[in-house]
Design a protein around this motif. Structure first.
Motif, PDB file in Angstrom:
ATOM      1  N   GLU A  94      -8.993  -6.288   5.936  1.00 22.54           N
ATOM      2  CA  GLU A  94      -8.692  -7.665   5.531  1.00 22.54           C
ATOM      3  C   GLU A  94      -8.595  -7.772   4.014  1.00 22.54           C
ATOM      4  N   HIS A  97      -5.351  -6.046   2.873  1.00 26.39           N
ATOM      5  CA  HIS A  97      -4.174  -6.862   3.180  1.00 26.39           C
ATOM      6  C   HIS A  97      -4.031  -8.002   2.174  1.00 26.39           C
ATOM      7  N   LYS A  98      -5.129  -8.655   1.902  1.00 26.04           N
ATOM      8  CA  LYS A  98      -5.120  -9.756   0.931  1.00 26.04           C
ATOM      9  C   LYS A  98      -4.696  -9.255  -0.438  1.00 26.04           C
ATOM     10  N   LEU A 121       3.176  -3.620   3.982  1.00 27.71           N
ATOM     11  CA  LEU A 121       3.320  -4.929   4.617  1.00 27.71           C
ATOM     12  C   LEU A 121       4.257  -4.873   5.820  1.00 27.71           C
ATOM     13  N   TRP A 124       2.248  -3.314   8.648  1.00 27.96           N
ATOM     14  CA  TRP A 124       0.846  -3.701   8.726  1.00 27.96           C
ATOM     15  C   TRP A 124       0.316  -3.810  10.155  1.00 27.96           C
ATOM     16  N   THR A 128      -2.801  -1.444  11.817  1.00 26.64           N
ATOM     17  CA  THR A 128      -4.096  -1.971  12.270  1.00 26.64           C
ATOM     18  C   THR A 128      -4.447  -1.506  13.686  1.00 26.64           C
TER      19      THR A 128
END
Length: 221
Positions: A94, A97-98, A121, A124, A128
């Protein structure tokens, strides 16, 4: 690599390039699950490190934390590894990704850093997947190492003779890879299994797979 994980690896294709042509593999009708490879994603960030240490360094640090969890998970069952990933890796994912979303507007699209951000991105969701199944690996390294002899040898066997010959070779080479992963001598396994497969009960056919075969052979020695 256990049998379920081996067969999963053959079905859950690891998408290794950003080219859209591979998207055809993952149309809903095919029933395939795309599994991303962090080894390839990391490579983009590492290539961009020389030209953009300020932005790529933090991303590589977070990726290193993901691999640190994988080191801790060695020897665990699939269920234990999944629980560890959900507890430790999911928060890192998380955060990563941020962070990648934050720097997306700061990097030049055609720069190495831009390529790294774009690849991460775009992939992504696939990247995951390892958080959803403890039998999935974080990267495709083991499969690539198993397939390296094929890449080295393909110049020597340019043609298998037919499509069926190619399929047969794929099956046999897959069994050889399974033997190597389970410390089984391939020739001994083939010789024994081929001699008994005709009379072995079909309901117990999994006993002949390399990860089970050593126990079976020892019991009947």
């Amino acid at each position: 690599m256990g049998p379920r994980n081996f067969w999963k690896a053959t079905k859950d294709i690891c998408k290794r390039t950003p080219y859209s042509v591979y998207d055809a593999f993952f149309k809903p009708a095919r029933g395939l699950t795309e599994v991303g490879c962090w080894m390839h994603a990391r490579r983009y960030f590492f290539k961009a490190l020389e030209s953009d240490q300020q932005r790529m360094g933090p991303a590589l640090h977070l990726i290193a934390r993901l691999y640190a969890v994988e080191d801790r998970a060695k020897g665990l069952t699939a269920e234990e590894r999944l629980a560890l990933r959900q507890r430790l890796s999911a928060p890192v994912m998380e955060k990563l990704h941020k962070y990648v979303l934050e720097i997306r507007q700061e990097v030049l699209p055609k720069s190495p850093a831009g390529a790294a951000v774009r690849y991460a991105l775009n992939q992504w969701e696939a990247l995951t997947r390892f958080l959803e199944d403890g039998e999935l690996e974080i990267d495709n390294g083991a499969s690539e190492r198993a397939n390296r002899p094929i890449a080295i040898g393909r110049g020597n066997w340019t043609f298998f003779g037919s499509d069926n010959g190619g399929k047969t070779a794929a099956v046999l080479l897959s069994f050889i890879a399974m033997c190597k992963r389970n410390a089984v001598e391939p020739f001994a396994w083939f010789r024994d299994v081929l001699s008994r497969v005709a009379t072995h009960p079909i309901s117990r056919i999994e006993e002949l797979l390399p990860h089970n075969w050593k126990t079976l052979a020892a019991a009947q020695a």
